[in-house]
Design an enzyme around this catalytic site. Structure first.
Site, short mmCIF file in Angstrom:
data_model
loop_
_atom_site.label_atom_id
_atom_site.label_comp_id
_atom_site.label_asym_id
_atom_site.label_seq_id
_atom_site.Cartn_x
_atom_site.Cartn_y
_atom_site.Cartn_z
N ARG A 119 0.72 -0.98 -0.25
CA ARG A 119 -0.12 -0.10 0.08
C ARG A 119 0.99 1.14 -0.11
O ARG A 119 1.06 1.91 1.12
CB ARG A 119 -0.98 0.07 1.12
CG ARG A 119 -1.93 -1.04 0.85
CD ARG A 119 -3.33 -0.88 1.98
NE ARG A 119 -4.40 -1.68 1.75
CZ ARG A 119 -5.48 -1.59 2.35
NH1 ARG A 119 -5.52 -1.19 3.26
NH2 ARG A 119 -6.54 -2.26 1.70
N GLN A 124 -1.13 2.45 -5.71
CA GLN A 124 -2.49 2.67 -5.58
C GLN A 124 -3.25 1.97 -6.79
O GLN A 124 -4.37 1.47 -6.34
CB GLN A 124 -2.93 4.16 -5.30
CG GLN A 124 -2.36 4.70 -3.96
CD GLN A 124 -2.87 6.00 -3.65
OE1 GLN A 124 -2.84 6.85 -4.68
NE2 GLN A 124 -2.91 6.35 -2.51
N ASP A 127 -3.85 -1.83 -6.61
CA ASP A 127 -4.32 -2.33 -5.37
C ASP A 127 -5.75 -3.06 -5.51
O ASP A 127 -6.69 -2.40 -5.27
CB ASP A 127 -4.55 -1.19 -4.37
CG ASP A 127 -4.62 -1.56 -2.97
OD1 ASP A 127 -4.99 -2.80 -2.55
OD2 ASP A 127 -4.60 -0.90 -2.03
N SER A 130 -8.21 -2.97 -2.47
CA SER A 130 -8.90 -1.89 -1.93
C SER A 130 -10.06 -1.65 -3.17
O SER A 130 -11.38 -1.45 -2.77
CB SER A 130 -7.84 -0.60 -2.08
OG SER A 130 -7.09 -0.53 -0.94
N TYR A 225 -3.40 -1.30 7.80
CA TYR A 225 -4.29 -2.16 8.38
C TYR A 225 -4.35 -2.06 10.08
O TYR A 225 -3.41 -1.45 10.39
CB TYR A 225 -3.82 -3.54 8.07
CG TYR A 225 -3.98 -3.96 6.37
CD1 TYR A 225 -5.08 -4.25 6.01
CD2 TYR A 225 -2.80 -3.97 5.77
CE1 TYR A 225 -5.20 -4.86 4.85
CE2 TYR A 225 -2.92 -4.20 4.32
CZ TYR A 225 -4.27 -4.61 3.93
OH TYR A 225 -4.21 -4.96 2.48
#
Length: 361
Positions: A119, A124, A127, A130, A225
């Site tokens: 992350r 991004q 990902d 996500s 997280y």
């Protein structure tokens, strides 16, 4: 490069959409797609052929492709049928499926697990977790609204006024934030809890009340997280959740710790204290569940409470879930394989984090 797209088993999604295929064929790659691979996600075979792909059998894709994409990994026999030195891009879940990850080190292929993408800012757009979490958060609220025997918004009618539903979100990561936004759009009163103090601003910016338990451990190196908490904190946490949950009509729980059993946030006594007709949607069901009575993969009735144990909600929105997964995968492909398979840089953070094969220099 010959790129193969396999049909998923037991999942309506597909790893690459025709839009992504057209980008690959436009760059000179040859793409083969298994027959009806995208049909359940509303991407028919002719859309792939129009994008320049060829429809082929599963066997020929496995034996001829230089790179294969999936969502769930093929079985061991199919992996062994792949070309030596071929790349497999999938979601191996190596922190849980440790035996499978270890076996991959002895294969002739180059396996990359897209659920291990770090992350970081540069990653991004790749990902996958996500993207899928955002879909799960949305779907969880829509499902809860469907199962709840009442309105989400306040309704003022000639027959009387119905107060808004009270929704409690446990975990304000990507899934939790999307759940907050969706529940607010539907008119519910929303509270959200997270062990990370940094989540407060995001929660409040979406119009929800942040429920805080003092004394949480935070770890900035955890990549966004949650981290495991002390026994004392967990006790205070459960007491506060018990208090809030007993007044809630809906609970959406999203708390996961990578590589560990999901934290138990909703005890049986808490479910017993909830109002009949209430709904719990447990998005951590596959890793043990945040709720004591959750059954993975099932929707059950427990003393008048509907408990949804589903971690696969993105697959229930296969068209858009496939589109997001495909975009993430393409961004990973063009970054990691910009110099081809031979030009892989195993010292790169993204490559090193996702590669599960035998050690490379």
């Amino acid at each position: 490069m010959i790129i193969g797209i396999l049909k998923e088993k037991g999942d309506a999604r597909v790893s690459m959409t025709p839009e992504t295929v057209s980008k690959l064929t436009g760059s000179g790659h040859e793409v083969k797609v298994e027959a009806s691979a995208g049909t359940a996600a509303s991407y028919i075979d002719s859309a792939y052929t129009d994008a320049g792909a060829a429809v082929a059998s599963r066997e020929s894709i496995l034996s001829q492709s230089d790179l294969i994409t999936t969502i769930s990994p093929p079985d061991e026999t199919e992996i062994n049928a792949m070309k030596a030195g071929a790349v497999l891009l999938s979601l191996f879940n190596p922190l849980i499926e440790k035996d499978r990850a270890e076996k991959l080190k002895g294969t002739r292929i180059l396996p990359f697990s897209l659920d291990r993408i770090p992350r970081t800012t540069i990653a991004q757009a790749m990902d996958v977790l996500s993207s899928m979490a955002s879909l799960a958060g949305y779907k969880a609220v829509v499902l809860a609204a469907d199962l709840l025997p009442g309105y989400f918004p306040m309704m003022m009618t000639a027959a009387g006024t119905i107060p808004p539903a009270r929704v409690l979100i446990l975990g304000a990561g990507v899934a939790g934030l999307q759940a907050i936004a969706t529940a607010k759009r539907l008119g519910a009163t929303v509270e959200a809890f997270d062990v990370r103090a940094a989540a407060r601003e995001e929660v409040e910016s979406l119009g929800a009340k942040f429920v805080e338990v003092e004394g949480a451990r935070d770890d900035k190196s955890a990549g966004g997280y949650a981290v495991e908490q002390t026994e004392e904190y967990q006790k205070k946490q459960k007491e506060l959740i018990h208090e809030r949950a007993s007044r809630s009509h809906v609970i959406i729980s999203t708390a996961n710790i990578p590589g560990r059993k999901a934290p138990l946030l909703i005890e049986q006594r808490t479910v017993d204290a909830m109002m009949p007709g209430s709904v719990i949607v447990d998005l951590a069901a596959a890793s043990g569940g945040n709720c004591a009575v959750t059954e993975n993969g099932k929707i059950i009735q427990y003393n008048g409470i509907t408990v949804v144990g589903k971690s696969d909600l993105p697959s229930e929105m296969p068209r858009d879930a496939s589109k997001l997964y495909s975009n993430n995968l393409f961004n990973f492909f063009k970054y990691v394989f910009k110099d081809g398979i031979e030009g892989l840089d195993f010292s790169n953070e993204i490559v090193a984090s996702t590669y599960l094969g035998a050690p490379r220099q």
